[in-house]
Design an enzyme around this catalytic site. Structure first.
Site, PDB file in Angstrom:
ATOM      1  N   LYS A 148     -15.396  45.291  15.801  1.00  0.00           N
ATOM      2  CA  LYS A 148     -15.743  45.700  17.162  1.00  0.00           C
ATOM      3  C   LYS A 148     -16.140  47.179  17.116  1.00  0.00           C
ATOM      4  O   LYS A 148     -15.291  48.062  17.014  1.00  0.00           O
ATOM      5  CB  LYS A 148     -14.561  45.520  18.121  1.00  0.00           C
ATOM      6  CG  LYS A 148     -15.002  45.645  19.559  1.00  0.00           C
ATOM      7  CD  LYS A 148     -14.033  46.397  20.457  1.00  0.00           C
ATOM      8  CE  LYS A 148     -14.007  47.871  20.262  1.00  0.00           C
ATOM      9  NZ  LYS A 148     -15.234  48.608  20.614  1.00  0.00           N
ATOM     10  N   GLU A 171      -6.739  55.633  11.659  1.00  0.00           N
ATOM     11  CA  GLU A 171      -7.417  56.907  11.348  1.00  0.00           C
ATOM     12  C   GLU A 171      -7.676  57.564  12.686  1.00  0.00           C
ATOM     13  O   GLU A 171      -8.589  57.160  13.414  1.00  0.00           O
ATOM     14  CB  GLU A 171      -8.737  56.648  10.608  1.00  0.00           C
ATOM     15  CG  GLU A 171      -8.565  56.040   9.226  1.00  0.00           C
ATOM     16  CD  GLU A 171      -8.053  57.042   8.209  1.00  0.00           C
ATOM     17  OE1 GLU A 171      -8.025  58.252   8.492  1.00  0.00           O
ATOM     18  OE2 GLU A 171      -7.652  56.604   7.122  1.00  0.00           O
ATOM     19  N   CYS A 200     -13.581  64.190  13.122  1.00  0.00           N
ATOM     20  CA  CYS A 200     -12.127  64.294  13.145  1.00  0.00           C
ATOM     21  C   CYS A 200     -11.643  65.396  12.211  1.00  0.00           C
ATOM     22  O   CYS A 200     -10.538  65.890  12.373  1.00  0.00           O
ATOM     23  CB  CYS A 200     -11.522  62.952  12.749  1.00  0.00           C
ATOM     24  SG  CYS A 200     -12.255  62.302  11.262  1.00  0.00           S
ATOM     25  N   GLU A 231      -7.713  68.563  20.606  1.00  0.00           N
ATOM     26  CA  GLU A 231      -8.925  68.314  19.823  1.00  0.00           C
ATOM     27  C   GLU A 231     -10.137  68.608  20.725  1.00  0.00           C
ATOM     28  O   GLU A 231     -10.172  68.166  21.873  1.00  0.00           O
ATOM     29  CB  GLU A 231      -8.934  66.837  19.398  1.00  0.00           C
ATOM     30  CG  GLU A 231     -10.005  66.492  18.397  1.00  0.00           C
ATOM     31  CD  GLU A 231      -9.952  65.011  17.986  1.00  0.00           C
ATOM     32  OE1 GLU A 231      -9.582  64.158  18.812  1.00  0.00           O
ATOM     33  OE2 GLU A 231     -10.309  64.722  16.827  1.00  0.00           O
TER      34      GLU A 231
HETATM   35  P1  NAD Z   1     -11.792  56.173  21.171  1.00  0.00           P
HETATM   36  O1  NAD Z   1     -10.363  56.052  20.805  1.00  0.00           O
HETATM   37  O2  NAD Z   1     -12.134  56.351  22.605  1.00  0.00           O
HETATM   38  O3  NAD Z   1     -12.620  54.933  20.682  1.00  0.00           O
HETATM   39  C1  NAD Z   1     -12.578  54.482  19.343  1.00  0.00           C
HETATM   40  C2  NAD Z   1     -12.802  52.998  19.316  1.00  0.00           C
HETATM   41  O4  NAD Z   1     -11.735  52.382  20.011  1.00  0.00           O
HETATM   42  C3  NAD Z   1     -14.089  52.537  20.015  1.00  0.00           C
HETATM   43  O5  NAD Z   1     -14.601  51.418  19.319  1.00  0.00           O
HETATM   44  C4  NAD Z   1     -13.599  52.110  21.375  1.00  0.00           C
HETATM   45  O6  NAD Z   1     -14.410  51.122  21.952  1.00  0.00           O
HETATM   46  C5  NAD Z   1     -12.258  51.522  21.003  1.00  0.00           C
HETATM   47  N1  NAD Z   1     -11.287  51.474  22.095  1.00  0.00           N
HETATM   48  C6  NAD Z   1     -11.069  52.359  23.089  1.00  0.00           C
HETATM   49  N2  NAD Z   1     -10.071  51.902  23.892  1.00  0.00           N
HETATM   50  C7  NAD Z   1      -9.656  50.723  23.385  1.00  0.00           C
HETATM   51  C8  NAD Z   1      -8.659  49.766  23.738  1.00  0.00           C
HETATM   52  N3  NAD Z   1      -7.859  49.942  24.787  1.00  0.00           N
HETATM   53  N4  NAD Z   1      -8.521  48.680  22.965  1.00  0.00           N
HETATM   54  C9  NAD Z   1      -9.307  48.492  21.884  1.00  0.00           C
HETATM   55  N5  NAD Z   1     -10.253  49.335  21.492  1.00  0.00           N
HETATM   56  C10 NAD Z   1     -10.424  50.453  22.231  1.00  0.00           C
HETATM   57  O7  NAD Z   1     -12.349  57.364  20.299  1.00  0.00           O
HETATM   58  P2  NAD Z   1     -13.837  57.886  20.221  1.00  0.00           P
HETATM   59  O8  NAD Z   1     -14.028  58.876  21.308  1.00  0.00           O
HETATM   60  O9  NAD Z   1     -14.817  56.771  20.088  1.00  0.00           O
HETATM   61  O10 NAD Z   1     -13.820  58.579  18.781  1.00  0.00           O
HETATM   62  C11 NAD Z   1     -13.427  59.873  18.625  1.00  0.00           C
HETATM   63  C12 NAD Z   1     -12.020  59.938  18.078  1.00  0.00           C
HETATM   64  O11 NAD Z   1     -11.976  59.290  16.813  1.00  0.00           O
HETATM   65  C13 NAD Z   1     -11.583  61.355  17.834  1.00  0.00           C
HETATM   66  O12 NAD Z   1     -10.260  61.542  18.263  1.00  0.00           O
HETATM   67  C14 NAD Z   1     -11.690  61.479  16.321  1.00  0.00           C
HETATM   68  O13 NAD Z   1     -10.874  62.478  15.781  1.00  0.00           O
HETATM   69  C15 NAD Z   1     -11.350  60.115  15.861  1.00  0.00           C
HETATM   70  N6  NAD Z   1     -11.873  59.851  14.519  1.00  0.00           N
HETATM   71  C16 NAD Z   1     -10.992  59.791  13.492  1.00  0.00           C
HETATM   72  C17 NAD Z   1     -11.449  59.579  12.210  1.00  0.00           C
HETATM   73  C18 NAD Z   1     -10.479  59.514  11.061  1.00  0.00           C
HETATM   74  O14 NAD Z   1     -10.864  59.043  10.017  1.00  0.00           O
HETATM   75  N7  NAD Z   1      -9.249  59.948  11.218  1.00  0.00           N
HETATM   76  C19 NAD Z   1     -12.804  59.404  11.970  1.00  0.00           C
HETATM   77  C20 NAD Z   1     -13.694  59.462  13.042  1.00  0.00           C
HETATM   78  C21 NAD Z   1     -13.194  59.680  14.329  1.00  0.00           C
END
Ligand code: NAD
Length: 473
Positions: free
Chosen positions: A166, A242, A276, A377
Site C-alpha cells: 500500500k 522505519e 528521515c 521533525e
Molecule cells: P505518514 O505516516 O503520514 O504516511 C506514511 C504511510 O502511512 C503512507 O503510505 C500513508 O498512506 C500511510 N498511513 C497514514 N496513516 C495510516 C493509517 N492510519 N493506517 C495505515 N496507513 C497509514 O508519513 P509521510 O508523511 O508519508 O512520510 C514522512 C514520514 O516518514 C516522516 O516522519 C519520515 O521521517 C518518515 N520516513 C522514515 C524513513 C525511515 O526509513 N525511517 C524513511 C522515509 C520516511
C-alpha cells in the site's frame, strides 16, 4: 491496483498531483473492502506455492526486475520528479538506489543459512532452518516513492514471502510503475499485490488484524507507526518500523567549518529536506560559528527552487500545502522566540512558483531548546543552527530527543570522532560522511525512530522465522 496478477479498474478514482505545478497528472483506483479481501486471499493462496520455490528461482526473478528497472531508469526518474517533485538528478539517484536493493537481495536470497547445533544428548541432533514469515503487508511513504518499495519488497520476496503493498496516496503512480516491472519480470500471480487507497486507515487496520497477514513493514511518521504497532502487537504480528527522525549534526572544533557547511547544505536541502535522515539540529562550536554560517547561508541562498524537470533546479517543492504550513509555523515560532533568519524564511510565490508548494531554502541561527524546531521533525528546507561550547554538552544535547535515526559528525580528529560515534544514540552515524546509506548497509533507528533494520544482511532476517528441528536418532 494489481491483485492476483490482474490490473483492476472500474472503481472510484482519486487524483494524483504534481507538487511543482498543481497539475493533475493521473488518477488511480480507490480500493474497496472487497479489493482488500481479494488481495489478502490472493497473497495467502500464492504463498502456498511461492514458499516452496528455491532461493535460486526467486533470485532469478529479482535479478530480472533489477535489469528491467535499470533499463527504464530515465522514465521512472521522470515520473518520480513529476509525482514527487525532486530534481531529476536526485530521482535518477533514487532509482539507482532502489534498484540496488533488488540486486543485493537477489544475492542474499541464496544465503539464508541455518545451523547444525551440537546437543548434550548423544542421540539428539539440532537443526535450525530459516522459513519465510508468510504474507507481508507493506506501507510506504511518498518522500522516496520507489526505493522505499524495493527496500521492503526485495528482501520479503527473496525470503519467500508474498506481499501486499500500500503506497502513499501522494505517489501511487511510482508504485504502479514498479508493479509493472515486477509483473514483467515474471513474479507469479498473487505473489505481489498493489492496493491504492485515498484513506489508508482501512488497509492499515486489515494489515494489523487479519490473521492471514503475518508481518507488517511500515515506513512513515512516528505517530502513525505507533498506532499501527499497537494494533499489530494486539495480534502478535511481526513488525518492522522505519519512522521519523530528528538528526543532529555536530561540527567539532577540530573540523573545517567551511567543508562541514558544504556537506551539511548538500544533505540538508536534499529532497527539499523531506528525508528521515535530514539534519534537523546543526550544532556548531562557538569558534566556528561565523565562517560556518557564512558558507551555509551562501550556499542556501544560491540554491534555485523550481520544477525538478528544469535544468538548474537545486531544490524542488514540498509535497503539499500542509507541509508548507508546518515548515512555516516552525520558522515563525523560532523567530518569535529569538532566532535569526540568515536567509529564506518564507514561501516562494514568484517566478511561476505560486501554483506549487515552494519554500525558500532557509538558515536560522540562535536556535534554543525552547523552540518547536529543536524538538519536532521539520521535513522541509530549514537548517537550524545551535551554538555550543563543550563536547560533553553537545553530546548530551544531541541525544536529548525521542528520536534515534541518523546523526552526523564533522571532525578531523580520530579520537573525537570515535568518542562521538560511540556516545550518540542513533542507528546511523555519518562521520565526515553525508551519505551513510547503501543496500549493503543496515538502515534503521533507535528509540521512537523504529524497530528493525532494512538493507544489508539484517534486511532479510526481518522476513524470516527461525525453525528448530530436534532429531532423536
Ligand atoms: P505518514 O505516516 O503520514 O504516511 C506514511 C504511510 O502511512 C503512507 O503510505 C500513508 O498512506 C500511510 N498511513 C497514514 N496513516 C495510516 C493509517 N492510519 N493506517 C495505515 N496507513 C497509514 O508519513 P509521510 O508523511 O508519508 O512520510 C514522512 C514520514 O516518514 C516522516 O516522519 C519520515 O521521517 C518518515 N520516513 C522514515 C524513513 C525511515 O526509513 N525511517 C524513511 C522515509 C520516511
Amino acid at each position: 491496483m494489481y491483485i492476483n496478477g490482474e490490473w483492476l479498474t472500474g472503481r472510484p478514482e482519486f487524483p494524483v498531483t504534481n507538487p511543482a505545478t498543481g497539475e493533475i497528472i493521473g488518477q488511480v483506483p480507490d480500493c474497496t473492502d472487497q479489493d482488500i479481501e481479494a488481495a489478502l486471499s490472493a497473497a495467502d493462496f500464492a504463498f502456498r506455492d511461492w514458499r516452496k520455490t528455491t532461493a535460486y528461482e526467486r533470485s532469478q526473478l529479482l535479478y530480472r526486475a533489477w535489469e528491467l528497472m535499470l533499463r527504464q531508469k530515465r522514465q521512472l526518474a521522470e515520473l518520480m520528479t513529476r509525482e514527487q517533485g525532486k530534481p531529476l538528478k536526485a530521482s535518477l539517484n533514487e532509482v539507482q538506489y532502489g534498484a540496488d536493493f533488488l540486486l543485493w537481495f537477489a544475492e542474499e536470497a541464496k544465503r539464508m543459512y541455518g545451523q547444525a547445533i551440537p546437543s548434550a544428548r548423544e542421540n539428539q541432533r539440532f537443526l535450525v532452518q530459516k522459513a519465510p514469515v508468510g504474507v507481508v503487508g507493506a506501507i510506504t511513504p511518498w518522500n522516496y516513492p520507489i526505493s522505499m518499495i524495493t527496500r521492503k519488497l526485495a528482501p520479503a520476496l527473496a525470503a519467500g514471502c508474498t506481499v501486499i503493498l500500500k503506497p502513499a496516496e501522494s505517489t501511487p503512480l511510482c508504485a504502479k510503475a514498479m508493479m509493472e516491472i515486477f509483473a514483467e519480470a515474471g513474479f507469479p500471480p498473487g505473489v505481489i499485490n498493489l492496493l491504492t487507497v485515498q484513506n489508508p486507515a482501512r488497509v492499515g487496520e486489515a494489515f494489523c488484524t487479519d490473521p492471514r497477514i503475518r508481518k507488517l513493514t511500515f515506513t512513515g511518521s512516528t505517530p502513525v507507526g505507533k498506532e499501527l504497532n499497537a494494533l499489530a502487537a494486539a495480534n502478535i504480528k511481526r513488525v518492522s518500523m522505519e519512522l521519523g527522525g530528528h538528526a543532529p549534526a555536530i561540527v567539532f572544533p577540530d573540523a573545517d567549518p567551511v567543508h562541514a557547511a558544504k556537506g551539511l547544505s548538500l544533505v540538508k536541502f536534499l529532497n527539499t529536506g523531506q528525508a528521515c535522515i535530514s539534519p534537523n539540529r546543526i550544532f556548531v562550536h562557538e569558534d566556528h560559528l561565523e565562517p560556518f554560517i557564512r558558507e551555509l547561508t551562501n550556499r542556501a541562498s544560491r540554491l534555485v527552487a523550481g520544477n525538478g524537470m528544469s535544468e538548474g533546479t537545486g531544490v524542488g517543492p514540498l509535497i503539499n500545502e500542509l507541509a508548507i504550513q508546518k515548515v512555516d509555523s516552525q520558522v515563525k515560532d523560532a523567530v518569535s522566540r529569538g532566532a535569526k533568519i540568515e536567509t529564506g524564511g518564507e514561501r516562494l510565490m514568484e517566478r511561476g512558483l505560486s501554483d506549487g508548494y515552494f519554500y525558500a531554502p532557509t538558515v536560522l541561527s540562535g536556535i534554543t531548546p525552547a523552540m518547536k524546531i529543536y524538538r519536532e521533525e521539520t521535513f522541509g528546507p530549514v537548517a537550524p543552527v545551535i551554538t555550543y561550547r563543550s563536547e560533553d554538552d553537545v553530546i548530551a544535547m544531541a541525544n536529548d530527543t525521542d528520536y534515534g535515526l541518523a546523526a552526523y559528525i564533522y571532525s578531523n580528529n580520530l579520537a573525537t570522532a570515535m568518542r562521538a560515534f560511540e556516545a550518540l544514540d542513533f542507528g546511523i552515524i555519518g562521520i565526515n560522511d553525508i551519505n551513510p546509506t547503501s543496500a549493503a548497509a543496515p538502515f534503521g533507528g533507535m528509540k521512537n525512530s523504529g524497530l528493525g533494520r532494512e538493507g544489508a544482511q539484517e534486511g532479510i532476517e526481518e522476513y524470516l522465522e527461525t525453525k528448530l528441528g530436534g532429531f532423536a536418532i
